[in-house]
Design an enzyme around this catalytic site. Structure first.
Site, PDB file in Angstrom:
ATOM      1  N   SER A  57      24.797  72.658  22.608  1.00  0.00           N
ATOM      2  CA  SER A  57      25.980  73.486  22.360  1.00  0.00           C
ATOM      3  C   SER A  57      25.612  74.714  21.528  1.00  0.00           C
ATOM      4  O   SER A  57      24.619  74.712  20.792  1.00  0.00           O
ATOM      5  CB  SER A  57      27.032  72.686  21.595  1.00  0.00           C
TER       6      SER A  57
HETATM    7  N1  SAH Z   1      25.442  67.064  21.426  1.00  0.00           N
HETATM    8  C1  SAH Z   1      24.387  67.629  22.252  1.00  0.00           C
HETATM    9  C2  SAH Z   1      24.907  68.399  23.441  1.00  0.00           C
HETATM   10  C3  SAH Z   1      25.316  67.482  24.480  1.00  0.00           C
HETATM   11  S1  SAH Z   1      25.470  68.042  26.121  1.00  0.00           S
HETATM   12  C4  SAH Z   1      23.436  68.470  21.424  1.00  0.00           C
HETATM   13  O1  SAH Z   1      23.672  68.644  20.229  1.00  0.00           O
HETATM   14  O2  SAH Z   1      22.432  68.900  21.975  1.00  0.00           O
HETATM   15  C5  SAH Z   1      26.278  66.604  26.742  1.00  0.00           C
HETATM   16  C6  SAH Z   1      25.385  65.416  26.941  1.00  0.00           C
HETATM   17  O3  SAH Z   1      26.217  64.316  27.331  1.00  0.00           O
HETATM   18  C7  SAH Z   1      24.345  65.581  28.037  1.00  0.00           C
HETATM   19  O4  SAH Z   1      23.078  65.374  27.510  1.00  0.00           O
HETATM   20  C8  SAH Z   1      24.716  64.496  29.051  1.00  0.00           C
HETATM   21  O5  SAH Z   1      23.589  63.907  29.665  1.00  0.00           O
HETATM   22  C9  SAH Z   1      25.474  63.487  28.184  1.00  0.00           C
HETATM   23  N2  SAH Z   1      26.374  62.576  28.885  1.00  0.00           N
HETATM   24  C10 SAH Z   1      27.135  62.806  29.985  1.00  0.00           C
HETATM   25  N3  SAH Z   1      27.855  61.701  30.300  1.00  0.00           N
HETATM   26  C11 SAH Z   1      27.542  60.760  29.372  1.00  0.00           C
HETATM   27  C12 SAH Z   1      27.944  59.402  29.146  1.00  0.00           C
HETATM   28  N4  SAH Z   1      28.823  58.802  29.948  1.00  0.00           N
HETATM   29  N5  SAH Z   1      27.421  58.727  28.106  1.00  0.00           N
HETATM   30  C13 SAH Z   1      26.527  59.330  27.275  1.00  0.00           C
HETATM   31  N6  SAH Z   1      26.103  60.605  27.434  1.00  0.00           N
HETATM   32  C14 SAH Z   1      26.599  61.307  28.458  1.00  0.00           C
END
Ligand code: SAH
Length: 203
Positions: A57
């Site tokens: 993000s």
């Molecule tokens: N908080 C992160 C950004 C996350 S992007 C940071 O600081 O870098 C969103 C993430 O959610 C992605 O890596 C994606 O793979 C994950 N994601 C998507 N669906 C998910 C689920 N059901 N359970 C866990 N993670 C999930």
């Protein structure tokens, strides 16, 4: 732009307010959480690709969500969507314990390595589907979801403590509303904080 300039700007723009949160931003080097070829953009206020079609993000979004969560020193926090591990690293400086779940095995592994490099010892990265939370460690003081949900999963509400806060982008792909829920008498009272764009939660 360097870390000092970016943090100054995030304060001026009103995203960063709380001294403890500002300090956490100063302590964590965002470049650790980026692939080598993107490290030089660490202090640009943009989301960036981290592989597997996912993104870290933008710093202002991490600031907004962290401020809305109101992290307390004794809190146990659940994050859904570890991604690079950066949001979890920021939280690790502010709370007692962070449990973060990542669906993609490759990203979960890298998040673990990044958090180790950043010296964050109070974060546990779990690989799996976080849409149903992690009941084994519930209840949580705070829950943060960093992928887009069409609606707030009931399981997450159940795993939140009374008086606890959940910050979550609610909506379909491409456009969501950044939503804060505060659990009162077993139900969420919702406050909405404007538009945002996150990658979708998958199963
Ligand atoms: N908080 C992160 C950004 C996350 S992007 C940071 O600081 O870098 C969103 C993430 O959610 C992605 O890596 C994606 O793979 C994950 N994601 C998507 N669906 C998910 C689920 N059901 N359970 C866990 N993670 C999930």
């Amino acid at each position: 732009m360097g870390s000092k300039e970016l943090i100054k700007r995030l304060k001026e723009e009103g995203w960063l307010k709380t001294p403890r949160i500002i300090k956490a931003f100063q302590q964590i080097d965002r470049s650790i959480f980026l692939p080598d070829e993107l490290k030089r953009f660490a202090w640009v206020d943009e989301p960036l690709p981290i592989g597997r079609g996912q993104t870290i993000s933008a710093p202002h979004m991490v600031a907004r969500m962290t401020e809305l969560l109101r992290p307390g020193r004794q809190d146990k926090v659940l994050e859904v969507g570890a991604g690079s591990g950066y949001q979890a690293a920021i939280l690790s400086k502010l709370v007692k314990e962070v449990i973060t779940i990542e669906l993609e095995p490759e990203l979960a592994k890298r998040a673990r390595e990044n958090l180790k490099k950043a010296g964050c010892r109070n974060v546990r990265v779990l690989q799996g589907d976080g849409s149903k939370g992690y009941p084994e460690e519930a209840p949580y003081d705070k829950i943060i979801v960093t992928c887009a949900c069409p609606e707030i999963p009931e399981e997450l509400v159940r795993q939140l403590k009374e008086g606890g806060r959940i910050v979550i982008p609610v909506g379909g792909p491409g456009y969501q509303v950044l939503t804060l829920g505060i659990k009162e008498k077993g139900k969420l009272r919702l406050e909405r904080y404007g538009a945002c764009v996150f990658v979708p939660l998958r199963h």
